[in-house]
Design an enzyme around this catalytic site. Structure first.
Site, PDB file in Angstrom:
ATOM      1  N   HIS A  35      20.394   4.802   6.035  1.00 11.87           N
ATOM      2  CA  HIS A  35      20.525   3.877   7.226  1.00 11.87           C
ATOM      3  C   HIS A  35      22.402   4.395   7.997  1.00 11.87           C
ATOM      4  CE1 HIS A  35      17.040   1.603   5.628  1.00 11.87           C
ATOM      5  NE2 HIS A  35      17.753   1.493   5.042  1.00 11.87           N
ATOM      6  N   ASP A  95      13.782   3.991   7.852  1.00  6.39           N
ATOM      7  CA  ASP A  95      12.927   3.907   6.892  1.00  6.39           C
ATOM      8  C   ASP A  95      11.814   4.151   6.967  1.00  6.39           C
ATOM      9  OD1 ASP A  95      14.885   2.906   4.882  1.00  6.39           O
ATOM     10  OD2 ASP A  95      14.890   0.794   5.407  1.00  6.39           O
ATOM     11  N   HIS A 111     -25.448 -15.685  10.779  1.00  6.44           N
ATOM     12  CA  HIS A 111     -26.882 -16.153  10.504  1.00  6.44           C
ATOM     13  C   HIS A 111     -26.609 -17.494  10.162  1.00  6.44           C
ATOM     14  CE1 HIS A 111     -28.330 -12.560   9.029  1.00  6.44           C
ATOM     15  NE2 HIS A 111     -28.984 -12.020   9.612  1.00  6.44           N
ATOM     16  N   HIS A 171      19.759   5.129  -1.274  1.00  9.80           N
ATOM     17  CA  HIS A 171      19.035   5.796   0.354  1.00  9.80           C
ATOM     18  C   HIS A 171      20.423   4.818   1.194  1.00  9.80           C
ATOM     19  CE1 HIS A 171      17.017   2.435   1.469  1.00  9.80           C
ATOM     20  NE2 HIS A 171      16.982   2.610   2.492  1.00  9.80           N
TER      21      HIS A 171
END
Lengths: 460, 177
Positions: free
Chosen positions: A212, A360, A103, A207
């Site tokens: 990786h 990942d 509006h 990890h």
């Protein structure tokens, strides 16, 4: 009613699998955690001129952040106070005002309602514009990094960061000039719970060697030896992990700041020149950190890798989905050529198509969706690695874990997560300021370990 | 770097040869023949670029991104070769079992340039990736290439990949477009 002692067990170092799946847990997180914490919005380098704006999110709320005409930073909810439309649909830009498409209501760069079409004829000049501004959000900066908070009773941003600010200063102040972010951010959807990447960044050195393996194999260099966890590396002497009062934490691999960057002539040169200046400015303990590679999360959902220099926010979109936004950190006093090199290398490893990032995402999704089954969700997840091998350190604030491969900062993250989920208000949280570290009871850990190390050194 | 001027449209015969090259390239990538692709379909002076493009208002006059700005891909030949090497390590756990990637390459428009042996080629793509039981994603966009005639075939020297989506709906973009 969620049983918070069952959801997170700080003694056993377990979390119920419900934390990654259940809607009622998520709803409470949005209210208790995202409703009360300081959430990362942007960096001041993206709001240099008056009228500059960016749009972002605070949990599932769309938010506009501006540099107002008086030079101050403002943040408000991107929803018209008339019928709720977004008043800004661009990622960023420069504006004198925000006009709703529906509006035509006009809001200033401070969120105030400044004009309404047909105000005189159809509202009969009776509309109270002063009470119809966009809903504002507290906004504060730390070293140019801009955060917002919905809770008026929350501590200042500086107090919320606490000891984590001492660590952040290592590179946010560094040799003096500090750092900034390069955008525009890459954006992608990951079908995972927001805590999976947050916990991964806050403390998952474990990890790296396995997840990786492919990228580290190709990369070689200092971290090549981690690939597949095969090499005979001193895994318990590679660095430390840290957790702090409000769940912020990190792990650091010593002397590995630039290790992920395949091309790094300028970056190497910058580091060699700058480390002595950081030592002079901030002291040796932080100069050592300056040359380390960090994996970090600022509670609740802002993570970064210092060294690799990717900076991320995980915006929750329900319990099983997030939007990932990624920028690059650059040192302000680096050469233009060096900055370009850093941006390119950071994105190449941890951007949306990154050689390491691509390993990942799948883990994040699987860690979430593995909990879909009712019986799977009856179990708990374990984060006990290195429990007891952590305590107060003479050089470093917070609770310090013995190795960068450990889960000290996981435990610290979920400790505060449980505290925030259980607390009725910030007063309840403040009441625990003296006792937060009680779940890390091995107070003499570092005293003993450092003594043993010096004894060993003397023998040699 | 990516601003080679497109001149007249190529002949029907040349358009056919270039189209066949593009279909062959898609087949190599679909069949995971990445080593063949990088060795024979890609020139050593490659620049492979996927910029990040913000949603901006029409009145916003800031320049379009350049290769010095934030980009999802911004690789030279050796960097692309390293990406291929990663896929061939046998340690990309996510790709075992393999995902399937399907390329629909359309709207190929090819133009001469000031160099007789180089062509500017525009194409649209729909790339679909399926994996595991139900996992799937799709990426729609266009490519602006500089393609060089080498012997009996062609080699890719520049590729600018423009995605239509602002937010990538996939866990990564480690797909060669």
């Amino acid at each position: 009613m969620i049983d918070m002692d069952k959801l997170v067990d700080t003694k056993a170092s377990t979390q119920s699998k419900q934390v990654f799946w259940d809607q009622d847990v998520y709803d409470q997180e949005i209210k208790n955690i995202f409703g009360r914490s300081w959430l990362f919005l942007t960096h001041e380098s993206m709001l240099e001129k008056n009228g500059d704006f960016i749009t972002t999110k605070m949990a599932e709320d769309s938010v506009i952040v501006t540099r107002h005409s008086d030079g101050s930073l403002k943040a408000f909810i991107n929803a018209c106070t008339h019928r709720g439309n977004s008043v800004c649909t661009a990622d960023s830009g420069n504006a004198k005002s925000f006009v709703c498409n529906y509006h035509g209501w006009v809001f200033g760069t401070d969120g105030e309602l400044v004009d309404v079409p047909l105000r005189e004829k159809c509202y009969h000049d009776e509309l109270d514009r002063s009470s119809l501004g966009l809903k504002t959000v507290r906004v504060e900066s730390y070293r140019g990094f801009v955060f917002g908070c919905f809770d008026e009773t929350a501590p200042s941003l500086e107090d919320f960061l606490g000891d984590w600010g001492w660590y952040l200063d290592t590179w946010m102040v560094g040799a003096g000039e500090g750092a900034e972010l390069v955008g525009p951010p890459m954006k992608s959807i990951l079908k995972c719970n927001w805590k999976v990447p947050t916990e991964n960044f806050v403390g998952d050195g474990y990890h790296v060697g396995w997840t990786h393996a492919s990228a580290l194999n190709v990369l070689g260099g200092e971290l090549g030896g981690l690939a597949g966890n095969q090499a005979d590396m001193p895994f318990d002497e590679l660095g430390i992990q840290v957790t702090t009062r409000h769940g912020h934490g990190f792990g650091v691999i010593d002397n590995a700041a630039v290790a992920i960057h395949a091309k790094r002539d300028e970056y190497d040169k910058y580091m060699q020149e700058t480390i002595p200046k950081v030592a002079e400015n901030l002291g040796e303990p932080r100069a050592k950190l300056f040359n380390g590679h960090w994996n970090c999360s600022t509670f609740p959902n802002c993570s970064f890798l210092y060294g690799t220099n990717i900076f991320k926010v995980w915006h929750p979109r329900g319990p099983h989905e997030i939007e990932v936004w990624s920028w690059v950190i650059v040192h302000k006093d680096m050469s233009d050529e060096g900055k370009k090199e850093v941006v390119k290398q950071a994105v190449r490893s941890f951007g949306t198509a990154g050689t390491l990032e691509s390993d990942d995402g799948d883990n994040m999704v699987q860690s979430t969706h593995g909990n879909r089954g009712t019986h799977a969700r009856e179990g708990t997840m374990n984060s006990s690695m290195g429990q007891g091998y952590e305590g107060e350190h003479p050089d470093y604030p917070g609770i310090v874990g013995s190795s960068f491969i450990g889960e000290t900062s996981y435990r610290g993250f979920y400790r505060f997560y449980q505290e925030m989920m259980s607390a009725d208000s910030w007063d309840d949280i403040r009441a625990n300021d003296e006792h937060w570290a009680d779940c890390f009871p091995n107070k003499d850990y570092w005293k003993d370990r450092l003594a043993a190390r010096s004894a060993q050194a003397e023998e040699k | 770097m990516h601003n080679t001027e497109a001149k007249a449209r190529v002949s029907a015969q040349l358009h056919y040869e270039l189209s066949q090259h593009y279909y062959q390239e898609a087949t190599l990538l679909q069949d995971a023949e990445f080593a063949t692709w990088i060795d024979t379909f890609v020139a050593k002076d490659l620049h492979y670029w996927m910029p990040v493009t913000e949603r901006r208002y029409a009145k916003d006059k800031r320049p379009a991104p350049t290769p010095y700005d934030m980009a999802i891909y911004n690789d030279d030949y050796d960097e692309m070769k390293d990406r291929v090497a990663r896929l061939l390590t046998g340690a990309v756990w996510m790709e075992d079992p393999r995902s399937t990637v399907r390329y629909l390459i359309t709207n190929i428009e090819a133009f001469h340039t000031d160099n007789d042996d180089e062509f500017v080629v525009h194409s649209n793509f729909a790339v679909y990736r399926h994996r595991g039981q139900l996992e799937h994603s799709e990426h729609i966009g266009c490519r602006q290439d500089l393609i060089r005639k080498v012997g009996n075939g062609f080699q890719l020297a520049r590729r600018k990949v423009s995605l239509d989506a602002r937010v990538t709906e996939d866990k990564n973009l480690y797909i060669f477009f």
